[in-house]
Enzyme design. Structure first.
Site, mmCIF file in Angstrom:
data_model
loop_
_atom_site.group_PDB
_atom_site.id
_atom_site.type_symbol
_atom_site.label_atom_id
_atom_site.label_comp_id
_atom_site.label_asym_id
_atom_site.label_seq_id
_atom_site.Cartn_x
_atom_site.Cartn_y
_atom_site.Cartn_z
ATOM 1 N N HIS A 266 49.183 63.065 -25.235
ATOM 2 C CA HIS A 266 48.339 63.104 -24.045
ATOM 3 C C HIS A 266 49.131 63.622 -22.834
ATOM 4 O O HIS A 266 48.720 64.583 -22.175
ATOM 5 C CB HIS A 266 47.798 61.697 -23.768
ATOM 6 N N GLU A 267 50.267 63.017 -22.573
ATOM 7 C CA GLU A 267 51.049 63.434 -21.400
ATOM 8 C C GLU A 267 51.577 64.863 -21.578
ATOM 9 O O GLU A 267 51.669 65.621 -20.618
ATOM 10 C CB GLU A 267 52.195 62.452 -21.128
ATOM 11 N N HIS A 270 49.006 67.289 -20.392
ATOM 12 C CA HIS A 270 49.071 67.489 -18.939
ATOM 13 C C HIS A 270 50.234 68.424 -18.596
ATOM 14 O O HIS A 270 50.118 69.318 -17.751
ATOM 15 C CB HIS A 270 49.308 66.152 -18.226
ATOM 16 N N GLU A 296 42.512 66.454 -17.206
ATOM 17 C CA GLU A 296 42.273 65.522 -18.302
ATOM 18 C C GLU A 296 41.729 66.259 -19.531
ATOM 19 O O GLU A 296 41.939 65.832 -20.660
ATOM 20 C CB GLU A 296 41.315 64.426 -17.826
HETATM 21 ZN ZN ZN Z 1 45.654 61.740 -18.500
#
Ligand code: ZN
Length: 501
Positions: A266-267, A270, A296
């Site tokens: 997830h990170e 980003h 997101e």
């Molecule tokens: Zn996030």
């Protein structure tokens, strides 16, 4: 032709914006350090340093000099980077200069107190410790909204995170998602059976978990010469005004494999976005991702569409088994484990299918607070009744319910919807990428992601904040933001996993 006078004003303005960006970047380094390496004793001093830097940046931005330069910088050719810089700088200046300095200072003090009270309230699960602070923060945020020209007071909150969106539009989006997801969750809940996550629970060495996560995101294309990874209690991604240094943090739970792995993906999602922004935008308002929703969409795309897919595990399953021999040798069992659905109390631990219901609930409550339809005192009860309606469970106590998130304490009203906007966009973007470059899925089975990353770089990342979010999505996918592909994706994926429909 642009006169020399305008050119001069634009140049001086750019220098000024670069200085403001530097101050924010320096504050970001201090914030990163605070959450990763700073010793306990640094808390007080660091709070002062961060407050000073953010005040300096705010003063420079909101000053009459900035206003004067913006007025003299004139207009630049539509579609040019210069025109986009001016558009964004004017918006930021407007927003900053409308708010009285008193309100900015009071909000920062009130949220600092509210955050401290929230920590205590959550520890003891005592709503009454937090309620008066939330009243105060809400009153200040509503005052802030009164200074902004918007159709609905809540629009003023949304605009900070997702420019161009509105309360009305989100109402439509959440109504559509509610109509599709609530019945699907009910059907799946009726067929849950045994807990499929058992193979992902046990004892997984932290160093080995971290090494596996690093291997995965290196394959994604995370550039370690322009980033690093550290541990943090609440994982985040952070940049410092350009793509040259984009860091991520991860939390690893030795008892549960999914926490570290999917958190890392997830990170990294980003971070891939930030690392992909055109380097010439550094230290300008165009640097970094265009909105929280689009940001997101990138983290969720890599976390869910990639790392929770069969093609991904086709490649990584044997590698994971080499490290942790207890992982089942059957790919399908692993695929089912990483996609287990289980309605639960905590948003951050929610599965892909139920996640948006946690956001729907927060959106509806925030809106009611801003529309005077709900008093702070009645929040816990409203929270629990919506949990029961949407997810079929009532939290055991307020710590596991209305007190679980930090967002309201620190004044982040209007932020939650970005998570769902991101989910919706992640599917639109992924489908457009796969349609444009059919080689993406077979590559994923080989643990290769270059074509996917290339498409995202070309269509999303490199543009930074140059286009408005809607415009960017339209250019990338040929369509406006739309819930239909996302709902279709959820119905297909979880329909198959749970033999529904
Ligand atoms: Zn996030």
């Amino acid at each position: 032709m642009i006169s020399d006078e305008r050119n001069d004003a634009f140049q001086i303005l750019q220098n000024r914006l670069a200085t403001i960006s530097d101050v924010y970047a320096a504050a970001a380094v201090l914030a990163w350090d605070r959450q990763t390496h700073m010793p306990e004793g640094g808390v007080g001093g660091r709070a002062e340093q961060l407050a000073t830097l953010s005040r300096l940046a705010h003063e420079m931005l909101a000053s009459p000099e900035t206003g004067d330069l913006l007025a003299r910088a004139g207009e630049h050719e539509p579609g040019s980077d210069e025109a986009a810089i001016l558009r964004l700088a004017r918006r930021e200046y407007d927003r900053a200069s409308r708010l009285p300095a008193r309100l900015v200072a009071e909000t920062s003090r009130a949220t600092a107190l509210a955050e401290r009270a929230w920590i205590q309230a959550r520890e003891s699960s005592e709503w009454s410790l937090f309620a008066p602070h939330l009243e105060r923060v809400l009153a200040l945020k509503r005052e802030e909204a009164s200074y902004v020209d918007a159709e609905h007071p809540y629009d003023a909150m949304l605009d900070r995170y997702d420019p161009g969106t509105s309360t009305n539009r989100l109402r439509g989006m959440f109504d559509a998602l509610k109509a599709g997801i609530v019945p699907l969750v009910r059907e799946v809940s009726a067929r849950l059976g045994e807990d499929r996550t058992v193979p992902l629970r046990g004892d997984f060495g932290e160093a080995a978990q971290e090494a596996f996560g690093r291997d995965v995101i290196s394959r994604f294309g995370y550039d370690w010469s322009r980033g690093r990874q550290d541990r943090a209690v609440h994982p985040f991604c952070i940049d410092f005004g350009g793509p040259g240094d984009v860091r991520i943090t991860t939390r690893i739970d030795p008892a549960r494999l999914s926490v570290g792995l999917f958190g890392t993906c997830h990170e990294a999602g980003h971070a891939l976005y930030e690392q992909g922004v055109d380097p010439s935008y550094s230290r300008t308002p165009l640097a970094s991702g265009v909105s929280m929703g689009v940001h997101e969409s990138q983290s969720r795309l890599w976390e869910n569409l990639v790392a929770r897919s069969r093609p991904f595990w086709f490649h990584f399953h044997p590698l994971l088994r080499d490290i942790f021999p207890g992982i089942p040798d059957d790919l399908e069992t692993l695929y089912r484990a990483v996609n287990d659905v289980r309605p639960s109390e905590i948003r951050t631990e929610a599965d892909e299918l139920t996640y948006d219901l946690h956001i729907l609930l927060r959106f509806e409550l925030e809106l009611a607070l801003f529309e005077d339809g709900l008093a702070v005192a009645d929040l816990p009860e409203a929270w629990n009744s919506k949990m029961e309606e949407y997810l079929g469970i009532v939290p055991e106590n307020d710590a596991l319910g209305v007190l679980q998130d930090t967002h309201w304490a620190i004044g982040l009203f209007g932020y939650f919807p970005s998570y769902t906007v991101g989910n919706v966009l992640s599917v639109q973007l992924f489908e457009a990428a796969v349609q444009g470059r059919p080689g993406i899925l077979p590559e994923m089975e080989r643990g290769e992601f270059g074509t996917l990353l290339g498409w995202l770089r070309e269509n999303v990342h490199r543009h930074g904040k140059k286009y408005e979010p809607d415009d960017l999505i339209e250019r990338a996918t040929g369509n406006s933001p739309d819930t239909a592909p996302y709902l279709r994706y959820l119905e297909t994926k979880f329909g198959e996993l749970y033999d529904v429909g």
